[in-house]
Design a protein around this motif. Structure first.
Motif, PDB file in Angstrom:
ATOM      1  N   ARG A  33       0.822  -1.209   0.000  1.00 57.55           N
ATOM      2  CA  ARG A  33       0.000   0.000   0.000  1.00 57.55           C
ATOM      3  C   ARG A  33       0.851   1.253   0.000  1.00 57.55           C
ATOM      4  NH1 ARG A  33      -3.909  -0.928   4.931  1.00 57.55           N
ATOM      5  NH2 ARG A  33      -4.178   1.340   4.650  1.00 57.55           N
ATOM      6  N   ALA A  34       2.060   1.142   0.540  1.00 55.12           N
ATOM      7  CA  ALA A  34       2.975   2.286   0.549  1.00 55.12           C
ATOM      8  C   ALA A  34       3.739   2.416  -0.770  1.00 55.12           C
ATOM      9  CB  ALA A  34       3.966   2.152   1.695  1.00 55.12           C
ATOM     10  N   SER A 120      -5.433   9.117   3.505  1.00 49.21           N
ATOM     11  CA  SER A 120      -4.455   9.595   2.522  1.00 49.21           C
ATOM     12  C   SER A 120      -4.976  10.818   1.782  1.00 49.21           C
ATOM     13  CB  SER A 120      -4.146   8.484   1.523  1.00 49.21           C
ATOM     14  OG  SER A 120      -3.510   7.412   2.159  1.00 49.21           O
ATOM     15  N   PRO A 121      -4.117  11.860   1.690  1.00 49.69           N
ATOM     16  CA  PRO A 121      -2.701  11.892   2.090  1.00 49.69           C
ATOM     17  C   PRO A 121      -2.460  12.154   3.584  1.00 49.69           C
ATOM     18  CG  PRO A 121      -3.309  13.972   1.101  1.00 49.69           C
ATOM     19  CD  PRO A 121      -4.517  13.090   0.977  1.00 49.69           C
ATOM     20  N   ILE A 122      -3.525  12.300   4.370  1.00 54.33           N
ATOM     21  CA  ILE A 122      -3.350  12.447   5.812  1.00 54.33           C
ATOM     22  C   ILE A 122      -3.137  11.064   6.422  1.00 54.33           C
ATOM     23  CG2 ILE A 122      -4.439  13.147   7.985  1.00 54.33           C
ATOM     24  CD1 ILE A 122      -3.668  15.498   6.249  1.00 54.33           C
ATOM     25  N   TYR A 151     -11.368  14.133   5.565  1.00 51.74           N
ATOM     26  CA  TYR A 151     -10.125  14.885   5.768  1.00 51.74           C
ATOM     27  C   TYR A 151      -9.117  14.581   4.675  1.00 51.74           C
ATOM     28  CZ  TYR A 151     -11.068  17.096  10.254  1.00 51.74           C
ATOM     29  OH  TYR A 151     -11.562  17.908  11.249  1.00 51.74           O
ATOM     30  N   GLY A 152      -9.133  13.368   4.148  1.00 48.22           N
ATOM     31  CA  GLY A 152      -8.237  13.037   3.046  1.00 48.22           C
ATOM     32  C   GLY A 152      -8.560  13.858   1.813  1.00 48.22           C
ATOM     33  N   ARG A 153      -9.850  14.026   1.513  1.00 46.32           N
ATOM     34  CA  ARG A 153     -10.241  14.836   0.353  1.00 46.32           C
ATOM     35  C   ARG A 153      -9.889  16.297   0.575  1.00 46.32           C
ATOM     36  NH1 ARG A 153     -15.310  12.717   1.105  1.00 46.32           N
ATOM     37  NH2 ARG A 153     -16.288  14.767   0.770  1.00 46.32           N
TER      38      ARG A 153
END
Length: 479
Positions: A33-34, A120-122, A151-153
């Motif tokens: 995933r990374a 992601s990206p948080i 929060y990711g968006r």
């Protein structure tokens, strides 16, 4: 801090997983995933490996570990029940200065895998340093509910406009601009699924020159409470996180300072008895100067700033110079320390009123309304009274209290190093000396002290630890 939290960029890097169990498959999934390429050394692979996403970046390279498998690798994860075999891999990786994680064997790890909240990206990571993974997972579950997926968006929206903001806004003003964005309707639009409206609103803010102007300086006069960080108010914590400068006193504890914004400038203006390194008048004018420089200035005080904290003097100066300010009350020592000591300040059978007084000696005397203080139906809470404790007790007896009136002195109240000594007005000064008490302390006098043995609920396990310079109250004085 046993581990430094870091985030590794493993995109298109090469990693090795030693082990073929179900746990090993979960570790390999994290690496995939990374964005990493994953080589696996194991005699047999659990079926879970066949269900991993991006399996084209996963390769089984050997039945067993050999040092040659470390060539060209950037990180190593070991899932091996045999401690000796796990140590062989860990030692070989460390010899090559490769970061290595060994599942369930923290002593062999150079890095650990935390519990992850992926927005992601948080990315938010929670770790117990390998000591209690179950607790870390429980904390992660709690944080999952507090951090919506949106929060990711929101972070992705900001990322798409990052270069435009850099071109349009000066470096010194960018942080304030992004704070305006994230606290504006832009965030609410994203949270409610109105992403296109949020994008349009952000573009308008970038074009609006007025939104780029630096914020007007302001002072936050914040009470930090009696020392335990758990007793901070939500509002105090929010302002601590956004201040540009922190002006703090000697009696503000390090754990509370650590909760302030990491990159904020810190200015120490602590005072000790007979050693006022920064006179109060200079502190007042310092706050004015910092605010007029456009800085959000946090004036952090132990306890409550308006109870023997000289907060009133500071905001008087701010008003005279037309400086904006906010005041956030804190839990004063009288309330916080008494509660943690198991001594109610009022009780129907023992005390119908409370008096807060300062025991600060001036020219070796006290300036007090003894007749109004020394009442048998009243609890007396004495701040900064350790040095003058014998004289205080004598004066209270002289002005009407009996010699056997219960009294207590508390050192480092609400903290793990809390100590409570109880006695009477006659015995307390000697007991305090014998106990070797040092400031900061708080003194409680009155019949409510009788309830201490029955109501004591807070029993710190490290009460014998060396006393730290931590607050009880009144940052401008010493107990």
């Amino acid at each position: 801090m046993n581990y430094l939290p870091i985030f590794l960029d493993l995109r298109d890097r090469h990693c090795l997983v030693v082990g073929g169990s179900e746990t090993a498959a979960r570790k390999a999934e994290l690496l995939l995933r990374a964005g990493a390429h994953v080589a696996v050394a194991a005699p047999v692979l659990h079926p879970g490996f066949g269900q991993l996403p991006d399996r084209h970046r996963l390769t089984r390279v050997a039945d067993a570990f050999s040092p040659a498998l470390l060539d060209g690798k950037d990180a190593v994860i070991v899932v091996e029940d045999d401690a000796a075999a796990a140590r062989v891999v860990a030692d070989a990786a460390r010899a090559r200065h490769l970061p290595v994680n060994v599942a369930d064997k923290p002593a062999l790890c150079s890095f650990i895998l935390p519990s992850i909240i992926d927005r992601s990206p948080i990315m938010v990571a929670v770790s117990s340093g390998g000591e209690s993974p179950v607790l870390a997972r429980l904390l992660r579950a709690r944080l999952e509910t507090l951090i919506p997926a949106a929060y990711g968006r929101l972070a992705a929206l900001a990322s798409r406009h990052k270069e435009r903001v850099r071109e349009a806004i000066k470096p010194a003003q960018r942080r304030a601009f992004w704070e305006k964005v994230f606290l504006s309707s832009v965030a609410e639009m994203v949270f409610s699924g109105r992403d296109s409206e949020a994008e349009a609103q952000l573009e308008a803010m970038i074009r609006d020159r007025a939104a780029h102007e630096p914020a007007r300086g302001e002072v936050y006069l914040v009470g930090a409470g009696p020392g335990n960080p758990d007793l901070l108010t939500f509002r105090a914590l929010r302002l601590m996180q956004q201040a540009d400068v922190v002006v703090y006193d000697r009696l503000v504890s390090q754990p509370i300072l650590d909760m302030c914004r990491r990159d904020a400038e810190r200015i120490y203006v602590g005072k000790e008895r007979d050693d006022h390194a920064v006179p109060q008048e200079e502190i007042n004018l310092m706050l004015v100067r910092l605010a007029k420089e456009g800085k959000r200035t946090l004036r952090l005080k132990g306890g409550d700033p308006f109870i023997f904290g000289r907060g009133g003097e500071e905001i008087e100066t701010l008003v005279e110079h037309n400086v904006a300010f906010q005041v956030v009350p804190g839990i004063t020592a009288a309330a916080g320390v008494a509660s943690y000591a198991g001594i109610p300040l009022t009780h129907r059978d023992y005390a119908q009123s409370v008096a807060f007084v300062t025991g600060h000696l001036k020219e070796n005397t006290f300036n007090m309304n003894w007749e109004g203080i020394a009442r048998r139906d009243q609890t007396i809470v004495i701040y900064m009274g350790l040095k003058g404790l014998p004289m205080l007790c004598e004066a209270l007896i002289k002005h009407g209290l009996t010699a056997d009136t219960p009294a207590a002195i508390v050192q480092h109240g609400t903290l793990p190093t809390q100590r409570v000594i109880t006695g009477t007005l006659t015995t307390l000064p000697t007991l305090a000396v014998e106990a070797g008490l040092k400031a900061p302390t708080l003194i409680i006098v009155g019949n409510v002290v009788k309830l201490r043995d029955k109501l004591a609920w807070y029993r710190p396990q490290v009460a014998s630890a060396p006393a730290a310079a931590t607050p009880l109250e009144a940052p401008d004085h010493l107990a």
